[in-house]
Design an enzyme around this catalytic site. Structure first.
Site, PDB file in Angstrom:
ATOM      1  CG  ASP A 246      -6.453  18.335   8.526  1.00 55.03           C
ATOM      2  OD1 ASP A 246      -6.349  18.211   7.290  1.00 55.03           O
ATOM      3  OD2 ASP A 246      -6.397  17.387   9.308  1.00 55.03           O
TER       4      ASP A 246
ATOM      5  CD  GLU B 195      -2.498   2.388  -2.848  1.00 48.93           C
ATOM      6  OE1 GLU B 195      -3.501   2.410  -2.117  1.00 48.93           O
ATOM      7  OE2 GLU B 195      -1.580   1.538  -2.724  1.00 48.93           O
TER       8      GLU B 195
ATOM      9  CG  ASN C  64      -1.681   1.314   1.392  1.00 47.97           C
ATOM     10  OD1 ASN C  64      -1.327   2.163   2.199  1.00 47.97           O
ATOM     11  ND2 ASN C  64      -2.717   1.489   0.594  1.00 47.97           N
TER      12      ASN C  64
END
Length: 418
Positions: free
Chosen positions: A239, A193, A130
């Site tokens: 964020d 990916e 991953n």
């Protein structure tokens, strides 16, 4: 790092990696910027390689309006990587984060944060690899604390905990934008990916054998392990909503090796809450929303998580309306596909979903509030939403800004056909 941008801004003034670089980057929200003189470091900093849809489209050889379809095509038809190399083009040393100009962005940040690091790991049970971007707070020259949300890497970490064995990882920083985009895609846990990245690269991607992992030829590659027993406070961090996320206890990474490219390496720093942060986190969710809406309304044309909605909380959806009710069906499908989505507006295909003014025009001229507004209270929303309740619930809104099929002639846009 292969950057397809002819308009790079180079800053030669000496700047500190603590606050000063981030302050300079905020002056150029949609430019690619290279900070050539970072106080106390040999490595220059690059930022903004993916801070516009135009740059992302160029990296995967398509138009802006085709990005969603391009991601869907690559995700549905990944190409297994069969080209590999080694670290002969790198200087390899013991890990030392003090050699890398990692940025401190804002005054209340928990410290220096790696923001463009793609973490590579293998499922301890299946061996499937991953890749995913994670923010990582620097603890010292050989340790990081990583924010892991409940996705694939979290599943791998939980399996490693059960086995009582630290999870081997590599962290790649500074890579081709197409590979960076691929690492953010939402694909099944048994997909890799890098095979999606290889599809973007028409089967020509070459990876480096890094122990048991296969990583891209990034400017900086760190090797280490996520501890299954050690944790530390992570945060605060600004964020994508431009607000501070909370402090959490998160796993520690213990680093062992560091590989830095011999030829013109750069440290890639993503400005937190900047457009690069928002697009890389939000844009890969658009294909998932598109697929969900297409199941309900087959004539959907495009889906955009808007910049004003932090590329996370607001969606604009264009459909070729066939029946009354298509707009509301599209809203419900979108809200269910992306749980963090808070507000969704559906428009006709004569409205440009990439243009906020055009969307506002549709709302102004085609919405009748008592008929076209949907309110969904007490549903799970985004943990990043400042107005969400402590249990994560919020109220979601859908706005059907499509033309009524009964009186289409009233809504003809004269200039649209000229």
């Amino acid at each position: 790092m292969d950057i397809k941008d002819e308009n790079i801004i180079e800053i030669t003034t000496e700047l500190s990696s603590e606050f000063e670089v981030a302050k300079e980057l905020r002056k150029y929200p949609k430019d690619t910027v290279i900070i050539k003189n970072v106080k106390g470091y040999d490595l220059p900093i690059i930022s903004g390689i993916c801070n516009t849809r135009e740059k992302i489209a160029k990296s995967i050889n398509c138009e802006v309006s085709e990005i969603t379809q391009k991601i869907i095509e690559a995700s549905d038809n990944p190409i297994k990587v069969d080209k590999f190399t080694d670290f002969s083009d790198y200087n390899t040393t013991e890990a030392n984060l003090d050699k890398i100009p990692i940025l401190t962005h804002y005054k209340r940040d928990g410290g220096k944060y790696i923001t463009a690091g793609v973490v590579f790991a293998r499922d301890p049970e299946t061996g499937i690899q991953n890749a995913s971007i994670h923010r990582m707070l620097v603890l010292d020259d050989k340790r990081l604390v990583i924010r892991i949300v409940p996705r694939n890497l979290y599943t791998y970490f939980q399996k490693a905990q059960k086995l009582g064995k630290d999870l081997e990882i590599a962290i790649a920083i500074g890579m081709d934008p197409a590979i960076l985009l691929a690492s953010t895609t939402s694909i099944p846990i048994d997909y890799n990916e890098m095979d999606v990245a290889n599809a973007f690269k028409n089967g020509e991607l070459t990876l480096i054998k890094c122990g048991d992992l296969e990583v891209p030829q990034a400017d900086i590659i760190l090797e280490g392990k996520i501890s299954v027993s050690e944790t530390s406070a992570e945060g605060p961090f600004v964020d994508l909503t431009d607000t501070y996320d909370i402090i959490r206890d998160q796993p520690i990474i213990n680093l062992s090796k560091m590989h830095i490219k011999k030829d013109n390496p750069h440290y890639h720093g993503i400005l937190s809450a900047g457009f690069e942060h928002k697009l890389l986190q939000g844009l890969p969710q658009e294909p998932r929303i598109f697929k969900s809406v297409k199941n309900a309304v087959p004539t959907v044309e495009n889906v955009v998580l808007t910049e004003g909605g932090c590329c996370w909380l607001h969606a604009a959806i264009s459909i070729n309306k066939q029946t009354e009710g298509d707009g509301k069906n599209a809203i419900m499908a979108a809200l269910s596909a992306h749980p963090s989505l808070k507000h969704a507006v559906v428009v006709d295909t004569d409205v440009d979903v990439f243009d906020p003014q055009d969307i506002e025009y549709a709302i102004a001229t085609r919405v009748k509030g008592d008929r076209d507004l949907m309110i969904v209270p007490n549903v799970r929303g985004s943990s990043l939403d400042p107005v969400a309740e402590s249990d994560g619930t919020t109220t979601k809104i859908g706005l059907d800004a499509t033309k009524s099929l009964k009186t289409l002639d009233k809504f003809e846009r004269v200039s649209f056909g000229e």
